[in-house]
Design an enzyme around this catalytic site. Structure first.
Site, PDB file in Angstrom:
ATOM      1  CB  SER A  15      -0.930  -0.062   1.220  1.00  0.00           C
ATOM      2  OG  SER A  15      -1.971   0.865   1.127  1.00  0.00           O
ATOM      3  CG  ASP A  49      -5.943  -2.833  -4.188  1.00  0.00           C
ATOM      4  OD1 ASP A  49      -6.572  -2.007  -3.506  1.00  0.00           O
ATOM      5  OD2 ASP A  49      -4.855  -3.311  -3.826  1.00  0.00           O
ATOM      6  CG  HIS A 109      -5.115  -2.816  -0.044  1.00  0.00           C
ATOM      7  ND1 HIS A 109      -4.619  -2.262  -1.200  1.00  0.00           N
ATOM      8  CD2 HIS A 109      -4.529  -2.120   0.975  1.00  0.00           C
ATOM      9  CE1 HIS A 109      -3.786  -1.276  -0.897  1.00  0.00           C
ATOM     10  NE2 HIS A 109      -3.703  -1.182   0.412  1.00  0.00           N
TER      11      HIS A 109
END
Length: 512
Positions: A218, A439, A468
């Site tokens: 991320s 995502d 994710h």
């Protein structure tokens, strides 16, 4: 990354799901070392590593780094580093694998154990797996808190019903930015991703290695891109899982999230409708969405109570169900809690909120401190209002909640550069990228932007994958982990040389 992006919820998904269906770390505190002097290992903060695999084997150290790298002999702050030591024979070891869970603002101390648990034992044994709390986070010193009661007192509903309601929320964002300046004005100019990247290089130096291996999730993929741009000769291998669009940092990235989050919530509504015989919330996606809206309205009128007053209202419902956009492993618990609440029992919803919906003010403070300073955001609220009302037409689930999660950036005391840092991938060693095509927090189109800026990268796409953190999915995706283990094991890469080098099938949705 971004928005109300909490990969920390995904990192802990297996632990949380087990708790819903039905650890302790080391004691003591980390020892302290200065930059360049090596690390002095001690115990880890139990609260930050509790529940992580191999928590008892983790060791921690505090590392003093410059507040400003332009003044390396000036004021110092501390960051905390964790390590799961390598266990392979010395001749087989492959150095340090630095890992970061993203946020920005999530604690990374327990991630070393999480990563070791998903890698094959032989590959994990080759590396000293090192996590860290970035500056301002968790056990790092100082730990950034601008308004500790920000999430604990009753909050105005995210979706403003009129201009007056919107102004209340604007004022709340202004006040938060002012509180941050009042309490930590000396720290805020030094909370950028570039500062975090320099801290990573300080960790590398303290560990006594010339190059690092890196696995970021991320926001951690953006941190990896920035580190590789700043320190290209220090990178041995790099894995970017769920990849941030560096060109959209951060205002446009958050708008892109709104649309992608809507898609994931629509998928949840459709999944719940297909299981109407189990949940009885409606046999169409529209009916389930209407049931969710009824629950939100009911909670606005009568919030569920906690030990010290109102606990779960419409904002908390939204925060809780956002976890299902990050990982569909939460869908059965979400649908069960929603059905129970509409049938008169709120206990499941309260439990789910306490497990995955509670917002941490430290993470929120650091999130703002980093993203608001990395690049200058629009300073005219008219711009925000116009853009958000446009997005809200087709993406109503997350647009306003995401807006207020970021709104302090419109009033932030630190003004960042006009454009995001340019990512330069020239001359880097091969990089492995892992990306779900659906995502929501790091949308696929943005990952393609990063791929084009990193010519040495090979991208593995999970087709139809909406979770994710693909390598942390619960249950595990063996195709994804195969690529990850081959790369970290011997540098092996997917054979394809196009923009997308390989694909993996998405795991099936969970059973109701």
């Amino acid at each position: 990354m971004g928005g109300r992006g909490r990969l920390s919820a995904v990192v802990a998904a297996a632990v949380t799901v087990a708790a819903l269906a039905g650890c302790s770390g080391s004691s003591g505190g980390p020892a302290t070392a200065s930059r360049g002097s090596g690390l002095h290992w001690g115990g880890c903060p139990a609260a930050e590593v509790a529940g992580a695999p191999d928590a008892s084997k983790l060791r921690c150290s505090s590392l003093r780094v410059p507040l400003s790298y332009l003044r390396p002999s000036g004021r110092k702050i501390s960051i905390v580093v964790s390590e799961l030591p390598a266990t392979a024979p010395a001749s087989q070891r492959q150095g340090v694998l630095l890992v970061n869970p993203g946020g920005p603002g999530a604690s990374g101390l327990g991630l070393a154990g999480e990563v070791a648990s998903v890698l094959s034992p032989a590959v994990a044994a080759d590396y000293a797996i090192v996590g860290f709390d970035t500056r301002g986070v968790g056990s790092s010193d100082p730990s950034l808190h601008c308004d500790p009661s920000f999430f604990s007192r009753p909050r105005p509903e995210y979706d403003p019903v009129n201009a007056q309601a919107e102004q209340v929320l604007i004022n709340r964002a202004k006040a938060y930015a002012a509180d941050c300046e009042k309490k930590f004005g000396w720290l805020l100019p030094y909370m950028t991703t570039q500062d975090n990247a320099r801290d990573m290089d300080s960790i590398r130096a303290a560990l006594g290695v010339q190059k690092i291996n890196y696995l970021g999730y991320s926001y951690g993929t953006y941190l990896g891109q920035v580190y590789a741009t700043m320190f290209p000769t220090r990178v041995r291998r790099m894995v970017l899982d769920s990849v941030v669009d560096p060109a959209g940092a951060w205002y446009q990235d958050n708008i892109a999230q709104d649309y992608a989050f809507q898609g994931r919530m629509d998928a949840f509504f459709a999944w719940t409708a297909a299981a109407d015989s189990t949940f009885h919330l409606g046999s169409t996606s529209a009916q389930v969405q209407a049931a969710f809206a009824r629950a939100s309205a009911k909670l606005e009128a009568h919030p569920l109570a906690g030990p010290s007053g109102p606990l779960v209202g419409p904002d908390e419902l939204s925060d809780t169900f956002l976890a299902g956009a990050y990982s569909n492993s939460f869908w059965p618990y979400m649908a069960t809690a929603l059905a129970a609440y509409l049938n008169g029992s709120g206990s499941d919803l309260v439990q789910l909120y306490q497990q995955v919906g509670v917002q941490g003010e430290n993470e929120f403070a650091v999130y703002n401190a980093v993203e608001c300073s990395d690049v200058d955001w629009p300073r005219s609220w008219t711009t925000w209002n116009t853009d958000m009302r446009k997005a809200n037409v087709s993406a109503p689930y997350e647009t306003w909640p995401n807006t207020w999660f970021n709104a302090a950036c419109a009033f932030w005391p630190v003004k960042g550069p006009a454009q995001p840092m340019h990512i330069d991938g020239a001359g880097l060693p091969p990089i492995l990228m892992l990306q779900g095509s659906l995502d929501p927090a790091t949308p696929y189109q943005g990952a393609l932007v990063a791929r084009r800026l990193l010519p040495s990268a090979r991208m593995v796409v999970v087709e139809g994958g909406g979770n994710h953190g693909q390598s942390l999915s619960s249950p595990a995706n063996p195709c994804v982990l195969g690529y990850l283990n081959r790369y970290l094991g011997n540098g092996g890469l997917p054979a394809g040389t196009g923009t997308v080098s390989a694909s993996c099938p998405a795991l099936p949705a969970p059973a109701p």
